[in-house]
Design a protein around this motif. Structure first.
Motif, PDB file in Angstrom:
ATOM      1  N   UNK A 358      16.468  -1.879 -10.611  1.00  0.00           N
ATOM      2  CA  UNK A 358      15.407  -1.577 -11.575  1.00  0.00           C
ATOM      3  C   UNK A 358      14.143  -2.335 -11.222  1.00  0.00           C
ATOM      4  N   UNK A 359      14.323  -3.608 -10.866  1.00  0.00           N
ATOM      5  CA  UNK A 359      13.169  -4.428 -10.478  1.00  0.00           C
ATOM      6  C   UNK A 359      12.430  -3.777  -9.318  1.00  0.00           C
ATOM      7  N   UNK A 361      12.584  -0.594  -8.301  1.00  0.00           N
ATOM      8  CA  UNK A 361      12.108   0.769  -8.505  1.00  0.00           C
ATOM      9  C   UNK A 361      11.047   0.862  -9.587  1.00  0.00           C
ATOM     10  N   UNK A 362      11.158   0.051 -10.624  1.00  0.00           N
ATOM     11  CA  UNK A 362      10.342   0.300 -11.810  1.00  0.00           C
ATOM     12  C   UNK A 362       9.200  -0.689 -12.007  1.00  0.00           C
ATOM     13  N   UNK A 363       9.272  -1.873 -11.402  1.00  0.00           N
ATOM     14  CA  UNK A 363       8.235  -2.854 -11.723  1.00  0.00           C
ATOM     15  C   UNK A 363       7.146  -2.836 -10.659  1.00  0.00           C
ATOM     16  N   UNK A 364       6.029  -3.400 -11.018  1.00  0.00           N
ATOM     17  CA  UNK A 364       4.907  -3.455 -10.082  1.00  0.00           C
ATOM     18  C   UNK A 364       5.267  -4.276  -8.847  1.00  0.00           C
ATOM     19  N   UNK A 365       5.905  -5.430  -9.113  1.00  0.00           N
ATOM     20  CA  UNK A 365       6.260  -6.297  -7.988  1.00  0.00           C
ATOM     21  C   UNK A 365       7.265  -5.586  -7.076  1.00  0.00           C
ATOM     22  N   UNK A 366       8.142  -4.793  -7.685  1.00  0.00           N
ATOM     23  CA  UNK A 366       9.113  -4.038  -6.886  1.00  0.00           C
ATOM     24  C   UNK A 366       8.432  -3.049  -5.973  1.00  0.00           C
ATOM     25  N   UNK A 367       7.382  -2.395  -6.519  1.00  0.00           N
ATOM     26  CA  UNK A 367       6.647  -1.430  -5.693  1.00  0.00           C
ATOM     27  C   UNK A 367       6.001  -2.167  -4.518  1.00  0.00           C
ATOM     28  N   UNK A 368       5.451  -3.357  -4.813  1.00  0.00           N
ATOM     29  CA  UNK A 368       4.821  -4.128  -3.730  1.00  0.00           C
ATOM     30  C   UNK A 368       5.862  -4.502  -2.688  1.00  0.00           C
ATOM     31  N   UNK A 369       7.048  -4.918  -3.157  1.00  0.00           N
ATOM     32  CA  UNK A 369       8.091  -5.305  -2.197  1.00  0.00           C
ATOM     33  C   UNK A 369       8.459  -4.119  -1.324  1.00  0.00           C
ATOM     34  N   UNK A 370       8.680  -2.967  -1.965  1.00  0.00           N
ATOM     35  CA  UNK A 370       9.084  -1.804  -1.165  1.00  0.00           C
ATOM     36  C   UNK A 370       7.988  -1.400  -0.195  1.00  0.00           C
ATOM     37  N   UNK A 371       6.741  -1.478  -0.658  1.00  0.00           N
ATOM     38  CA  UNK A 371       5.638  -1.161   0.236  1.00  0.00           C
ATOM     39  C   UNK A 371       5.573  -2.159   1.384  1.00  0.00           C
ATOM     40  N   UNK A 372       5.866  -3.427   1.058  1.00  0.00           N
ATOM     41  CA  UNK A 372       5.842  -4.462   2.081  1.00  0.00           C
ATOM     42  C   UNK A 372       6.909  -4.231   3.140  1.00  0.00           C
ATOM     43  N   UNK A 373       8.090  -3.757   2.698  1.00  0.00           N
ATOM     44  CA  UNK A 373       9.148  -3.454   3.664  1.00  0.00           C
ATOM     45  C   UNK A 373       8.658  -2.384   4.630  1.00  0.00           C
TER      46      UNK A 373
END
Lengths: 503, 361
Positions: A358-359, A361-373
């Motif tokens: 959930x973190x 997929x749904x949170x802003x920081x999660x989006x940043x992490x996935x984008x960073x990957x």
């Protein structure tokens, strides 16, 4: 359809193999045996997942293969066990750590008021080097003669230490000066740190930081007289509460260690990729030696907390629902008792899996992490402080591993072999799942866990092929070695793993 | 993979000047037991001289092991975390063949080389399909497999499970306790031969290709080299050298325990290489000496937890002195010379001004 099949060949083939093995198992073993093998596999899988997910996220985001992850898992187990069985050590070191941290906050704030650059650059370098050296010297001076051994000394009953509280703890008259010295060391360290890094980032040191620092030091001094009552209190509360506390200790300590490791040791090495691995290997070595120094080389057994340890009338619980009320040590699964603590581990793994998913997929920081990957340079170009996200993810991964260690302690025991073992299985899981993929880590961990459980059963019951008179029996270590072969196979067939992107 | 060392400027011109250094060191090492015996007043085969011979024998063996590791890591750019498996396999093969099969020493030596070739080719073919961190993980996993198998109770009759093999029979003339001086010379000879072989390989065209692979594998491939073949060669050579070091280790300690297969053994090789200097041959050997002596001193000073301090030193080295002793010296040599010259220039010009007839520059 064809394209889909072609794209996911490896996944489908794996699924096919898993299904075939499951079918073969149900054919060969009774359902109750199959069920407990699967549950054992899930238990191991949940633990491996906690290690593999952190490894995978860290590697995906910053290309660092953390060879210290197993050590962090083991550190979590030791700290959690200490918090659970004998909180004395933690209670006596907590003020010291708080004082150092608080001092560092104050020091950073003070550093913000110093002139940015001295006239001569070498003077600047010399000053900050001198500050570091001085702070290390003060730390060493502050902790000299601090005797850890009686604080750790543990009785087999796990009800407090083997040495009585009064003898084990240092008197406040000795202890408070240590705190003050450590505060001073922290201030020096903070001053030194405030001189590192680009000028632009160190200008904005707010006075709230200093206030927090002063608060931390005040708290550290305030809890000094509470060390003994806190220990008595903690040992008097139910083991469930202590266990939750242990999990929290693991979470916080793991996160803090991870953040510290990333910001202090790994950050200078992003330009030298191979050296990061060498460094994490060194950290793992030092951490293991530190554990040996503090806790000794003998292992410990951690008692299972009360919520999964009841026995007697009505046990084993007939099903999961009745376990919630009777807390039996084992649950009846198709006529065979299965330890309920392991069910708890499965549940914990599931909860953490969902929470982190959930973190992500749904949170802003999660989006940043996935984008960073995907592409961390691009994220940085968009004006996001990727370095801070790096630290955060490192802390998250380490915290997950440490929590895994705490959860594993009553099941696998607390010993020095824990780190290397879990790390190896975590690596195998990550390689199978694909580096940098969260789902991949989960699937890989499950596969490895299943393979371990199944392999153990297979070698124990023996392998009997049709033409053999007697089954070949082997020790469980053969099953352990065989998971390595799975990894070699995956590396050969599909180096990117099941869910990883192709290089 | 990124570079670990800078190309060494002026290495060719300095080679001639350094040619006499190697033989002198070897001569010094040859004379070392006798010098120590003279200094301490004790016979060569007892007391202090004997003890320090033991220390140096260990250094020689570790030096070969570290050097073999650096052939992989420093020269070819292959980061393997499973080097202990070659060292350990060599030690175990020696132990098993000497103890259980009763072979002669020469036959065992050949067998160890054979085992090492087979092992390293197999491992190399499998793990060289991947690179970078994947290779590090794959090799670590293989090494752990050997470690687990060595501890497995199924093979107790052969490997001795957790206890390992003890009391390996060694020919009388090479007994490390009674004939330590002989063993010392044998170990020294072993190290010198291994160094010469490694030197020859590194200076040969294939050795240059290995360095080219480290610097940029794609480019080396583009020029037309079969990089896989060269990497396999490096792994095999390094594996055989490590196995021979393991062979010597088994003879010296008269045992082979699962410890020689553990990750710690690999970390030791890594440590010695990092201390001495990555990408040089002298570096790891020097690193082995420093490591062994430092370990001895730390053990005497701080007790059994000395690896903690070694570990901290290692981390500091990785952070601040990544090229090690020899590497840093090679990088900074000219700077240091220049700095030194600048420092003594006023002194010299002053002296020259004083001497009659000197022209001021």
């Amino acid at each position: 359809m064809v394209a889909y099949l072609r794209r996911n060949t490896a996944l489908l083939v794996t699924l096919g193999i898993v299904l075939a093995i499951l079918l073969w198992m149900t054919n060969r073993y009774e359902p109750k045996v199959t069920a407990s093998i699967i549950l054992s596999g899930l238990t191991l899988g949940a633990l491996y997942f906690l290690v593999a997910s952190g490894l995978s996220l860290i590697f995906g985001l910053m290309d660092v293969l953390n060879f210290a992850h197993g050590m962090l898992f083991m550190m979590g187990a030791y700290l959690g066990f200490t918090a659970y069985a004998n909180p004395r050590l933690l209670l006596n070191t907590l003020p010291l750590v708080l004082a150092l941290l608080g001092g560092a906050q104050v020091g950073r704030w003070l550093g913000g008021m110093l002139p940015d650059k001295l006239k001569k650059p070498w003077l600047d370098t010399a000053l900050h080097l001198a500050l570091f050296v001085l702070s290390v010297a003060v730390i060493l001076f502050a902790v000299r003669g601090f005797n850890v051994q009686p604080l750790v000394a543990n009785s087999a009953t796990a009800a407090g230490g083997a040495i009585s509280t009064a003898d084990a703890q240092e008197a406040a008259s000795l202890y408070i000066p240590r705190l003050l010295w450590l505060t001073l060391a922290g201030v020096l360290l903070g001053l030194g740190l405030s001189r590192v890094g680009p000028v632009a980032t160190r200008r904005h040191t707010r006075w709230t930081g200093a206030l927090i620092g002063v608060g931390l030091v005040a708290v550290a001094i305030a809890i000094v007289p509470l060390r003994t009552p806190a220990e008595t209190f903690l040992l008097s509360v139910s083991s469930n509460i202590r266990f939750v506390l242990a999990l929290l200790v693991g979470l916080v300590a793991g996160g803090a260690l991870g953040a510290l490791m990333e910001s202090a040791l790994i950050r200078p090495l992003y330009s030298r990729p191979l050296y990061q691995i060498l460094l994490t290997l060194g950290v793992s070595f030092v951490g293991t030696e530190l554990i040996k120094t503090i806790w000794g080389t003998a292992g410990f057994y951690m008692d299972i907390p009360a919520f999964a340890a009841a026995s007697g009338e009505g046990c084993p619980s007939p099903n999961l629902w009745s376990w919630f009320s009777d807390h039996c040590a084992s649950i009846d699964v198709l006529g065979r008792p299965f330890p309920s603590y392991r069910i708890f581990i499965i549940g914990l793994g599931l909860v953490i899996f969902i929470a982190v998913a959930l973190l992500l997929q749904r949170s802003r920081i999660g989006i940043i992490i996935r984008a960073g990957v995907q592409d961390s340079e691009m994220v940085q170009a968009l004006g996001i402080n990727v370095r801070r996200v790096f630290t955060l993810v490192f802390a998250l991964g380490s915290a997950l591993a440490a929590v895994g260690g705490v959860a594993a302690a009553p099941f696998l025991g607390v010993n020095l072999g824990l780190g290397a073992e879990v790390q190896l299985q975590g690596f195998i899981a990550v390689v199978i799942g694909g580096m940098g993929s969260y789902i991949g880590a989960a699937v890989g961990a499950l596969l490895v866990g299943m393979a371990r459980a199944f392999g153990d059963q297979l070698v124990l019951s023996g392998i009997q092929l049709p033409w053999m008179d007697e089954a070949i029996r082997m020790s469980p270590s053969i099953a352990r070695a065989s998971t390595v072969l799975i990894m070699a196979l995956v590396l050969l067939v599909r180096p990117a793993g099941l869910f990883g992107k192709k290089e | 993979m990124t570079t670990s060392t800078k190309p060494i400027h002026g290495a060719q011109t300095r080679r001639t000047a350094r040619n006499w250094l190697g033989p002198i060191v070897v001569l010094l090492l040859l004379a070392f037991p006798f010098i120590l015996s003279l200094l301490s007043g004790q016979p060569v085969d007892t007391g202090t001289p004997k003890f320090w011979q033991g220390m140096l024998i260990q250094v020689f063996i570790l030096a070969v092991f570290a050097m073999s590791y650096d052939l992989l890591m420093g020269y070819t750019g292959i980061l393997s975390f499973g080097h202990a498996m070659f060292f350990g396999a060599g030690a175990y093969a020696t132990g098993i063949l000497l103890k259980h099969s009763g072979w002669g020493l020469a036959a065992v030596l050949l067998a160890v080389v054979g085992v090492a070739i087979v092992q390293s080719v197999l491992i190399g073919v499998v793990s060289l399909r991947v690179r970078g961190v994947y290779l590090a993980m794959a090799t670590l996993a293989f090494a752990q497999m050997f470690f687990i198998l060595a501890q497995a109770t199924d093979l107790r009759a052969i490997t001795g499970a957790e206890d390992g093999l003890h009391g390996i029979p060694v020919p009388d003339w090479l007994n490390p306790t009674d004939q330590r001086l002989t063993f010392y010379f044998v170990a020294l000879l072993f190290m010198v031969i291994m160094y010469l072989i490694a030197r020859r390989v590194v200076d040969s065209p294939p050795g240059r290709v290995m360095v080219a692979i480290r610097e940029n594998e794609a480019r080396a491939q583009m020029i037309g080299y079969n990089t896989f073949g060269y990497k396999l060669m490096a792994v095999t050579l390094s594996g055989v050298m490590a196995a021979l070091a393991g062979f010597m280790n088994a003879l010296w300690n008269l045992n082979a325990t699962p410890d020689v297969l553990s990750v710690e053994t690999t970390i030791n090789a890594l440590l010695m290489t990092i201390i001495g200097g990555v990408g040089t041959l002298i570096g790891p050997m020097l690193g082995a000496g420093v490591y062994q002596l430092l370990g001895y001193w730390l053990n005497a000073t701080f007790g059994p937890r000395w690896p903690l301090i070694i570990g901290v030193i290692y981390i500091l080295l990785v952070l601040f002195v990544p090229y090690g002793i020899v590497g840093t010296w090679q990088l900074r040599r000219n700077d240091m010379r220049a700095g030194w010259a600048r420092l003594i220039r006023p002194l010299r010009t002053g002296l020259e001004a004083d001497t009659p007839g000197a022209t001021k520059k």
